[in-house]
Enzyme design. Sequence first.
Site, PDB file in Angstrom:
ATOM      1  N   LYS A 336       0.826  -1.212   0.000  1.00 31.27           N
ATOM      2  CA  LYS A 336       0.000   0.000   0.000  1.00 31.27           C
ATOM      3  C   LYS A 336       0.860   1.262   0.000  1.00 31.27           C
ATOM      4  O   LYS A 336       0.749   2.142   0.853  1.00 31.27           O
ATOM      5  CB  LYS A 336      -0.965   0.019   1.191  1.00 31.27           C
ATOM      6  N   PHE A 337       1.669   1.398  -1.026  1.00 35.89           N
ATOM      7  CA  PHE A 337       2.508   2.592  -1.163  1.00 35.89           C
ATOM      8  C   PHE A 337       1.625   3.845  -1.198  1.00 35.89           C
ATOM      9  O   PHE A 337       0.538   3.840  -1.778  1.00 35.89           O
ATOM     10  CB  PHE A 337       3.327   2.516  -2.449  1.00 35.89           C
TER      11      PHE A 337
END
Length: 505
Positions: A336-337
């Site tokens: 989940k950058f």
Amino acid sequence: ANQYKSSVVPRARRIVFLLPPSRITQLIMAGMDARIDALILRLHEIEAVKFGEFKLKSGIMSPIYIDLRVIVSYPDVLTSVAECMWDVLAANGATFDNMCGVPYTALPIATCMSLAHNIPMLMRRKEVKAYGTKKQIEGAFEEGQTCLCVEDLVTSGASVMETVEPLESVGLKVKDVVVLIDREQGGEARLASNNLRLHAVLPLTRVLKTLEAEGKMSAELVQKVKDFVAANQTMPAAGAEAAKPKRMTYTERSALTDNACAKQLFALMESKKTNLCVAADVDTAKELLEMAEILGPEICMLKTHCDLYPDFTDTFGEQLMAIAEKHNFLIFEDRKFADIGNTVVGQYGSGVHKIADWSHITNAHIVPGSGIIDGLKSVGLPKGRGLLLLAEMSSKGTMAKGEYTDAAIGMAAQHPDFVMGFISTNPKAWKAEWSKGLINMTPGVQLQVGGDAMGQQYNTPHNVIVENGSDVIIVGRGIYKAADPAAAAKEYRAAGWSAYQTSIE
């Protein structure tokens, strides 16, 4: 006072064509045929109508592409289009007080009609401003007036309804819709189901007939386009029995993607007959590798959280890749950058975890804008990796919905080589079009509907795949915390695949 009523509303000028409709039709149609043929040829000349192999927004390959945005650069064509649309309204006896063009291509057409015939025009904002009047419908009008909806072409009728609904919400009545081209793919039936009458200058069959007669198309190409139209109906013709929409298979959809990782996953799911991804949110790398060995035969993908593992080492990726190759599944690091492009380049390609070296798939929030995709792509694309965008989330109170989801869909369309799909909950309900070459994956799946104390909302495999239109079920605690994780995985695998088979029947 009506909040939509202006103090400077133009004097009502309902447009009523006074001659009997049959007589008007005779007079107008007698002179229209030659003008319409000339217009069709001109549209072909300026490449507003093209033939070949074109990927549509939906991901489907089409032998015809209609792009009427170019007519703004050809005043003679724009004028002719507006006049032909006005004439077909006259021929059909339409009545209205004002008109509104569907943004954006139809706006110059509506403007021409308004100026040429002195008819008040309204505008729908596609994006409502958070300041000023905050209106969605701009212009001067009175509640109860009848508004003509103007569009350039109609396929399913969805874009027309996106304008009709806000018009009706401010008290306007909409009875008629005028378009230049009807692609004859179900739009008329959809509009009729909403009590709207469609007035089309050019049914697509008329375009084909003229171009074939003038030597611009071969008989084989005409038939190819007709076959495409027949095979891609959005609704049945008026009076016909509604057919159950057929969902494309994973194999069919693999031809629609430009991403190598997506092609691999589509093929893997079809050959292994599993659409199960396990979210093994265990506490150590040792447990994760053990779980991968146990569950590998049942899954298409294993979802990891490498920053949870205190015992993570440089050999972790190599060990996990060996297990993945042995059991034929892909690795999905749920990172989940969410940072700017320059930062995620380092987070993805280097640092402690070197995610891009061992994870086939990762994901990202779109909050930073499309720069985050550019950064991740610079690292992942050369390695054949794929990116999922978080379009929706399954947690209670999520803000990833509505306009946020639409923005994710738009960003995916700009990066078809690297973005392979979405984390989503209900893609079937999305209004925005998206390529069917993109894969939807839904977390929070259990065999019973419910939720937990932390706000996670659970759904069943049938609801996720059949009712909501997703492709991959992501299951966590229902498997890795089960007394027998392997047996639980078999059960979820069967349920997920059964749902997929139901959806394509």
